[in-house]
Design a protein around this motif. Structure first.
Motif, PDB file in Angstrom:
ATOM      1  N   VAL A   1      -0.477  -0.962 -10.473  1.00  0.00           N
ATOM      2  CA  VAL A   1      -0.938  -0.122  -9.375  1.00  0.00           C
ATOM      3  C   VAL A   1      -2.433   0.074  -9.542  1.00  0.00           C
ATOM      4  O   VAL A   1      -2.924   0.311 -10.647  1.00  0.00           O
ATOM      5  CB  VAL A   1      -0.213   1.246  -9.389  1.00  0.00           C
ATOM      6  N   GLY A   2      -3.146  -0.052  -8.435  1.00  0.00           N
ATOM      7  CA  GLY A   2      -4.591   0.144  -8.457  1.00  0.00           C
ATOM      8  C   GLY A   2      -5.046   0.867  -7.210  1.00  0.00           C
ATOM      9  O   GLY A   2      -4.271   1.056  -6.267  1.00  0.00           O
ATOM     10  N   PRO A   3      -6.300   1.291  -7.194  1.00  0.00           N
ATOM     11  CA  PRO A   3      -6.827   1.984  -6.013  1.00  0.00           C
ATOM     12  C   PRO A   3      -6.944   1.043  -4.824  1.00  0.00           C
ATOM     13  O   PRO A   3      -7.305  -0.121  -4.987  1.00  0.00           O
ATOM     14  CB  PRO A   3      -8.202   2.481  -6.471  1.00  0.00           C
ATOM     15  N   ALA A   4      -6.631   1.568  -3.645  1.00  0.00           N
ATOM     16  CA  ALA A   4      -6.674   0.739  -2.439  1.00  0.00           C
ATOM     17  C   ALA A   4      -8.074   0.232  -2.148  1.00  0.00           C
ATOM     18  O   ALA A   4      -8.237  -0.842  -1.560  1.00  0.00           O
ATOM     19  CB  ALA A   4      -6.136   1.527  -1.252  1.00  0.00           C
ATOM     20  N   ASN A   5      -9.099   0.944  -2.586  1.00  0.00           N
ATOM     21  CA  ASN A   5     -10.469   0.513  -2.298  1.00  0.00           C
ATOM     22  C   ASN A   5     -10.990  -0.496  -3.317  1.00  0.00           C
ATOM     23  O   ASN A   5     -12.142  -0.899  -3.253  1.00  0.00           O
ATOM     24  CB  ASN A   5     -11.408   1.717  -2.204  1.00  0.00           C
TER      25      ASN A   5
ATOM     26  N   ARG B   1       0.848  -1.200   0.000  1.00  0.00           N
ATOM     27  CA  ARG B   1       0.000   0.000   0.000  1.00  0.00           C
ATOM     28  C   ARG B   1       0.873   1.235   0.000  1.00  0.00           C
ATOM     29  O   ARG B   1       1.813   1.359   0.785  1.00  0.00           O
ATOM     30  CB  ARG B   1      -0.925  -0.001   1.195  1.00  0.00           C
ATOM     31  N   VAL B   2       0.540   2.166  -0.891  1.00  0.00           N
ATOM     32  CA  VAL B   2       1.251   3.437  -0.994  1.00  0.00           C
ATOM     33  C   VAL B   2       0.183   4.529  -1.030  1.00  0.00           C
ATOM     34  O   VAL B   2      -0.369   4.835  -2.089  1.00  0.00           O
ATOM     35  CB  VAL B   2       2.136   3.494  -2.270  1.00  0.00           C
ATOM     36  N   GLY B   3      -0.123   5.072   0.132  1.00  0.00           N
ATOM     37  CA  GLY B   3      -1.181   6.081   0.213  1.00  0.00           C
ATOM     38  C   GLY B   3      -2.531   5.485  -0.158  1.00  0.00           C
ATOM     39  O   GLY B   3      -2.969   4.502   0.415  1.00  0.00           O
ATOM     40  N   LYS B   4      -3.178   6.091  -1.162  1.00  0.00           N
ATOM     41  CA  LYS B   4      -4.494   5.626  -1.596  1.00  0.00           C
ATOM     42  C   LYS B   4      -4.417   4.591  -2.713  1.00  0.00           C
ATOM     43  O   LYS B   4      -5.421   4.237  -3.309  1.00  0.00           O
ATOM     44  CB  LYS B   4      -5.332   6.810  -2.060  1.00  0.00           C
ATOM     45  N   THR B   5      -3.216   4.120  -3.004  1.00  0.00           N
ATOM     46  CA  THR B   5      -3.039   3.116  -4.042  1.00  0.00           C
ATOM     47  C   THR B   5      -2.349   1.876  -3.475  1.00  0.00           C
ATOM     48  O   THR B   5      -1.786   1.910  -2.384  1.00  0.00           O
ATOM     49  CB  THR B   5      -2.195   3.648  -5.217  1.00  0.00           C
ATOM     50  N   VAL B   6      -2.404   0.796  -4.243  1.00  0.00           N
ATOM     51  CA  VAL B   6      -1.726  -0.450  -3.870  1.00  0.00           C
ATOM     52  C   VAL B   6      -0.923  -0.919  -5.074  1.00  0.00           C
ATOM     53  O   VAL B   6      -1.448  -1.011  -6.184  1.00  0.00           O
ATOM     54  CB  VAL B   6      -2.735  -1.551  -3.475  1.00  0.00           C
TER      55      VAL B   6
END
Length: 71
Positions: free
Chosen positions: A33-37, A12-17
Protein backbone atom coordinates in the motif's frame (compact mmCIF):
# COMPACT_ATOMS: atom_id res chain seq x y z
CA UNK A 1 17.00 -11.52 -11.78
CA UNK A 2 15.63 -10.87 -15.25
CA UNK A 3 12.45 -8.88 -15.28
CA UNK A 4 9.40 -10.71 -16.53
CA UNK A 5 5.97 -9.48 -17.60
CA UNK A 6 4.35 -9.48 -14.16
CA UNK A 7 0.66 -8.82 -13.64
CA UNK A 8 0.07 -5.55 -11.78
CA UNK A 9 -3.20 -4.41 -10.21
CA UNK A 10 -3.95 -0.99 -8.68
CA UNK A 11 -6.90 -0.45 -6.33
CA UNK A 12 -7.44 3.03 -4.93
CA UNK A 13 -8.72 3.13 -1.37
CA UNK A 14 -9.23 6.73 -0.29
CA UNK A 15 -5.85 8.48 -0.22
CA UNK A 16 -3.94 5.23 -0.66
CA UNK A 17 -3.46 2.69 -3.45
CA UNK A 18 -3.12 -1.06 -2.93
CA UNK A 19 -0.79 -2.53 -5.53
CA UNK A 20 -0.67 -6.27 -6.18
CA UNK A 21 2.06 -7.86 -8.28
CA UNK A 22 1.75 -11.45 -9.50
CA UNK A 23 4.27 -13.67 -11.24
CA UNK A 24 2.21 -15.81 -13.65
CA UNK A 25 4.94 -18.47 -13.79
CA UNK A 26 5.29 -19.17 -10.06
CA UNK A 27 1.86 -17.80 -9.05
CA UNK A 28 3.54 -15.84 -6.25
CA UNK A 29 1.65 -12.68 -5.30
CA UNK A 30 2.66 -9.73 -3.16
CA UNK A 31 0.75 -6.63 -2.13
CA UNK A 32 1.74 -3.25 -0.83
CA UNK A 33 0.00 0.00 0.00
CA UNK A 34 1.30 3.43 -0.91
CA UNK A 35 0.08 7.01 -1.14
CA UNK A 36 -2.15 7.76 -4.10
CA UNK A 37 -0.02 10.78 -5.01
CA UNK A 38 3.14 8.65 -5.36
CA UNK A 39 2.37 7.95 -9.02
CA UNK A 40 1.73 4.61 -10.73
CA UNK A 41 5.32 4.05 -11.93
CA UNK A 42 6.75 4.47 -8.43
CA UNK A 43 4.15 2.17 -6.92
CA UNK A 44 4.64 -0.40 -9.68
CA UNK A 45 8.43 -0.31 -9.32
CA UNK A 46 8.20 -0.90 -5.56
CA UNK A 47 5.71 -3.74 -5.95
CA UNK A 48 7.89 -5.46 -8.58
CA UNK A 49 10.96 -5.10 -6.36
CA UNK A 50 9.07 -6.73 -3.50
CA UNK A 51 7.85 -9.52 -5.78
CA UNK A 52 11.35 -10.23 -7.08
CA UNK A 53 12.66 -10.27 -3.50
CA UNK A 54 10.03 -12.83 -2.45
CA UNK A 55 10.64 -14.99 -5.54
CA UNK A 56 14.39 -15.03 -4.83
CA UNK A 57 13.83 -15.74 -1.13
CA UNK A 58 11.58 -18.71 -1.92
CA UNK A 59 14.13 -20.00 -4.46
CA UNK A 60 16.91 -19.86 -1.85
CA UNK A 61 14.71 -21.60 0.73
CA UNK A 62 13.91 -24.40 -1.75
CA UNK A 63 17.61 -24.86 -2.55
CA UNK A 64 18.44 -25.03 1.15
CA UNK A 65 15.75 -27.67 1.70
CA UNK A 66 17.16 -29.72 -1.18
CA UNK A 67 20.58 -29.63 0.46
CA UNK A 68 19.04 -30.63 3.79
CA UNK A 69 19.61 -27.27 5.44
CA UNK A 70 17.08 -25.21 7.30
CA UNK A 71 16.45 -21.85 5.65
Amino acid sequence: MARQPYLIEFVRVGKTVKVSAIDPVTMIEVSMVGPANAGPETLKRNAVRKLEYVIEKKRREAEARERGLKA
